[in-house]
Design a protein around this motif. Sequence first.
Motif, PDB file in Angstrom:
ATOM      1  N   ALA A   1       0.833  -1.351   0.223  1.00 32.19           N
ATOM      2  CA  ALA A   1       0.042  -0.018  -0.009  1.00 32.19           C
ATOM      3  C   ALA A   1       0.888   1.208   0.161  1.00 32.19           C
ATOM      4  N   GLN A   2       2.114   1.325   0.494  1.00 29.20           N
ATOM      5  CA  GLN A   2       2.623   2.284   0.785  1.00 29.20           C
ATOM      6  C   GLN A   2       3.429   2.714  -0.554  1.00 29.20           C
ATOM      7  N   SER A   3       3.994   1.623  -1.282  1.00 25.36           N
ATOM      8  CA  SER A   3       4.533   1.648  -2.396  1.00 25.36           C
ATOM      9  C   SER A   3       3.566   2.239  -3.524  1.00 25.36           C
ATOM     10  N   PHE A   4       2.312   1.977  -3.501  1.00 24.27           N
ATOM     11  CA  PHE A   4       1.262   2.270  -4.471  1.00 24.27           C
ATOM     12  C   PHE A   4       0.893   3.765  -4.220  1.00 24.27           C
ATOM     13  N   THR A   5       0.959   4.056  -2.651  1.00 22.68           N
ATOM     14  CA  THR A   5       0.324   5.465  -2.599  1.00 22.68           C
ATOM     15  C   THR A   5       1.232   6.363  -3.016  1.00 22.68           C
ATOM     16  N   GLY A   6       2.463   6.220  -3.233  1.00 27.40           N
ATOM     17  CA  GLY A   6       3.514   7.299  -3.554  1.00 27.40           C
ATOM     18  C   GLY A   6       3.808   7.278  -5.004  1.00 27.40           C
ATOM     19  N   GLU A   7       3.075   6.402  -5.852  1.00 20.38           N
ATOM     20  CA  GLU A   7       3.093   6.315  -7.327  1.00 20.38           C
ATOM     21  C   GLU A   7       1.792   6.604  -8.208  1.00 20.38           C
ATOM     22  N   VAL A   8       1.037   6.046  -7.558  1.00 20.69           N
ATOM     23  CA  VAL A   8      -0.398   6.299  -8.109  1.00 20.69           C
ATOM     24  C   VAL A   8      -1.579   6.671  -7.463  1.00 20.69           C
ATOM     25  N   PRO A   9      -2.279   7.780  -8.171  1.00 18.75           N
ATOM     26  CA  PRO A   9      -3.173   8.463  -7.322  1.00 18.75           C
ATOM     27  C   PRO A   9      -4.443   7.636  -6.811  1.00 18.75           C
ATOM     28  N   LEU A  10      -4.312   7.265  -5.617  1.00 14.24           N
ATOM     29  CA  LEU A  10      -5.433   5.986  -5.225  1.00 14.24           C
ATOM     30  C   LEU A  10      -6.546   6.818  -4.785  1.00 14.24           C
ATOM     31  N   THR A  11      -7.804   6.441  -4.887  1.00 11.20           N
ATOM     32  CA  THR A  11      -8.902   7.043  -4.120  1.00 11.20           C
ATOM     33  C   THR A  11      -9.435   6.203  -3.374  1.00 11.20           C
ATOM     34  N   GLY A  12      -8.955   4.628  -2.998  1.00 10.65           N
ATOM     35  CA  GLY A  12      -9.815   4.161  -2.150  1.00 10.65           C
ATOM     36  C   GLY A  12      -8.942   2.514  -2.305  1.00 10.65           C
ATOM     37  N   VAL A  13      -9.155   1.633  -1.256  1.00 17.66           N
ATOM     38  CA  VAL A  13      -9.002   0.419  -0.969  1.00 17.66           C
ATOM     39  C   VAL A  13      -9.852  -0.646  -1.147  1.00 17.66           C
ATOM     40  N   VAL A  14      -9.374  -1.809  -1.793  1.00 23.57           N
ATOM     41  CA  VAL A  14     -10.454  -2.872  -1.534  1.00 23.57           C
ATOM     42  C   VAL A  14      -9.678  -4.396  -0.967  1.00 23.57           C
ATOM     43  N   LEU A  15     -10.343  -4.696   0.273  1.00 25.19           N
ATOM     44  CA  LEU A  15      -9.458  -5.649   0.852  1.00 25.19           C
ATOM     45  C   LEU A  15     -10.384  -7.109   0.555  1.00 25.19           C
ATOM     46  N   THR A  16      -9.526  -8.066  -0.068  1.00 24.57           N
ATOM     47  CA  THR A  16     -10.175  -9.408  -0.302  1.00 24.57           C
ATOM     48  C   THR A  16      -9.739 -10.381   0.717  1.00 24.57           C
ATOM     49  N   ARG A  17     -10.529 -11.651   0.598  1.00 22.62           N
ATOM     50  CA  ARG A  17     -10.485 -12.460   1.481  1.00 22.62           C
ATOM     51  C   ARG A  17     -10.638 -11.996   2.926  1.00 22.62           C
ATOM     52  N   MET A  18     -11.437 -11.208   3.142  1.00 21.13           N
ATOM     53  CA  MET A  18     -12.011 -10.648   4.712  1.00 21.13           C
ATOM     54  C   MET A  18     -12.489 -11.922   5.200  1.00 21.13           C
ATOM     55  N   ASP A  19     -12.835 -13.011   4.722  1.00 21.24           N
ATOM     56  CA  ASP A  19     -13.435 -14.342   5.129  1.00 21.24           C
ATOM     57  C   ASP A  19     -12.431 -15.162   5.586  1.00 21.24           C
ATOM     58  N   GLY A  20     -11.217 -14.659   5.408  1.00 20.80           N
ATOM     59  CA  GLY A  20     -10.057 -15.799   5.635  1.00 20.80           C
ATOM     60  C   GLY A  20      -9.675 -15.951   7.231  1.00 20.80           C
ATOM     61  N   ASP A  21      -8.555 -16.544   7.414  1.00 24.63           N
ATOM     62  CA  ASP A  21      -8.129 -16.649   8.970  1.00 24.63           C
ATOM     63  C   ASP A  21      -7.055 -16.038   9.260  1.00 24.63           C
ATOM     64  N   ALA A  22      -6.770 -14.794   8.282  1.00 27.42           N
ATOM     65  CA  ALA A  22      -5.609 -13.969   8.721  1.00 27.42           C
ATOM     66  C   ALA A  22      -5.952 -13.195   9.963  1.00 27.42           C
ATOM     67  N   ARG A  23      -4.642 -12.762  10.649  1.00 30.73           N
ATOM     68  CA  ARG A  23      -4.905 -12.038  11.847  1.00 30.73           C
ATOM     69  C   ARG A  23      -5.592 -10.729  11.779  1.00 30.73           C
ATOM     70  N   GLY A  24      -5.994 -10.197  10.494  1.00 30.29           N
ATOM     71  CA  GLY A  24      -6.727  -8.868  10.508  1.00 30.29           C
ATOM     72  C   GLY A  24      -5.814  -7.525  10.694  1.00 30.29           C
ATOM     73  N   GLY A  25      -4.527  -7.649  10.741  1.00 28.98           N
ATOM     74  CA  GLY A  25      -3.781  -6.704  10.733  1.00 28.98           C
ATOM     75  C   GLY A  25      -3.646  -5.532   9.683  1.00 28.98           C
ATOM     76  N   ALA A  26      -3.855  -6.244   8.429  1.00 24.08           N
ATOM     77  CA  ALA A  26      -3.652  -5.342   7.290  1.00 24.08           C
ATOM     78  C   ALA A  26      -4.835  -4.467   7.193  1.00 24.08           C
ATOM     79  N   ALA A  27      -5.982  -5.016   7.637  1.00 19.97           N
ATOM     80  CA  ALA A  27      -7.110  -4.174   7.401  1.00 19.97           C
ATOM     81  C   ALA A  27      -7.419  -3.215   8.484  1.00 19.97           C
ATOM     82  N   LEU A  28      -6.746  -3.145   9.435  1.00 21.50           N
ATOM     83  CA  LEU A  28      -6.594  -2.246  10.678  1.00 21.50           C
ATOM     84  C   LEU A  28      -5.607  -1.328  10.271  1.00 21.50           C
ATOM     85  N   SER A  29      -4.474  -1.683   9.659  1.00 12.43           N
ATOM     86  CA  SER A  29      -3.545  -0.355   9.470  1.00 12.43           C
ATOM     87  C   SER A  29      -3.705   0.164   7.895  1.00 12.43           C
ATOM     88  N   MET A  30      -4.688  -0.410   6.836  1.00 13.66           N
ATOM     89  CA  MET A  30      -4.726   0.266   5.690  1.00 13.66           C
ATOM     90  C   MET A  30      -4.932   1.552   5.553  1.00 13.66           C
TER      91      MET A  30
END
Length: 495
Positions: free
Chosen positions: A239-268
């Motif tokens: 996210a940091q890499s793309f933010t500095g290069e492309v004019p982002l307007t938003g984020v889409v988080l995929t696999r929110m139904d997975g068993d990851a620890r969730g840190g990406a969603a909270l940090s994004m």
Amino acid sequence: MFDTLSDRLGNVFDRLKGRGALSENDVREAMREIRIALLEADVALPVVRRFIDTVTEKAIGSEVLKSVTPGQQVVKIVDDELTAMLGGGEDADPADRELNFAAKPPVVIMMVGLQGSGKTTTTAKLGKLIREKHGKKALMASLDVNRPAAQEQLKVLGEQVEVATLPIIEGQQPVDIARRAMESAKLQAADVLLLDTAGRLHVDEALMAEMKAIASVSAPTEVLLVVDSLTGQDAVNVAQSFTGEVPLTGVVLTRMDGDARGGAALSMRYVTGKPIKFAGTGEKLDAIEAFDPKRVAGRILGMGDVVSLVEKAAETIKQDEAEALAKKMAKGQFDLEDLRMQLKQMQNMGGLGMLAGMLPGMKKAKAAMAASNMDDKVLVHMDAIIGSMTPKERKNPALLNAKRKKRVAAGSGTQVQEVNKVLKMHQEMSRAMKQIKKMGGLKGLGALFGGSGMPGMGSGGGMGGMPGLGAPGAKGPGVDPSTLPPDLQEMLKKK
């Protein structure tokens, strides 16, 4: 995906709520545990520091320590700050999380991200959402000439979601495809053009140069960064890499139904400074939902998400079936065919785990279900048992003697004990329906929703035969809508 973090925070809050008074040391000790829980959940360190500092400052204030219920006050502060971390603070504009269709058609939505993040599937999901929910004509175009069959994949997905895709011309390069897509979208009078760009295994100069060239040609209104939630801390780096290069307007988080620890969603939100607009919640092409910080925070803290549950019920349950069942229930009638329909409704709404996760106070019940290996297979087995009965037996369960039960068990691949459990559940629900009839019928829920009731949520179809929500002055069991969460009250007013 937030189960582990939710469990850790729940244990901290349970201890706080159990105390009649809190000292500053109590609060700081709780904050230390929350800090560890967030770090273990893979939340970025700068985000954790800011969150803990803000919560600690508010939590050790005199209005909390001298409160009648200091533990609950701390929970509220954590809830507010967690919501703000996810992009739902007081200064946040909800409109920022919505797609911007105000530009002159075709409105260009450019999808960017690393390879394997789910861009192509998410593009198709958005195309379906734009067509069905917003009623707009969309065109999708694949600019990925690197990944084998990437363009063919989008074409197949387009056919499934009934959204047009740009014809494939072999050998054409991404920038030229973007130009052709713009021309085609104008000729077809498309309202929205979705550009599925190529990804890489990692961020490199060639990828960024390609993204910039495509953006220059297409002048996108929306540039959405698609991030796989399962990648954890790496997702933040991307996210940091793309933010500095492309004019982002938003984020889409995929696999929110997975068993990851969730840190990406909270940090994004903190890392990109851009709102999280959508969350992918499954493999199906309708498994995408608008990201609501308040609701996600509620799920993390075990407060449930009643509004989403009601919305899901409204989307997945057929009104005519619900009304027919409501009439039968009003007469105190409830056979095994009706029970079978209830089970299918629960499966369509995400199963037992999904429903338990959305109901306030059901976190421990959900954990108990997991500990006893009670999962959605239970619903499948129950459906199989009822399906093995004859139409007469479903209409009149009293016909099921010992011999018939053995036949049903053999036909469904289950045991007679399981058949008996289904019959007992049906008896209890039938008894409840008769009791409701004696208490004045099912008018309460109908009055609240302006009809026969919200299908799947109680009387108008019932969630496991639950009476549902009532209206002030209504006969029968019910709950005053003024006691419901503000979001739910607001939604009910719109119905």
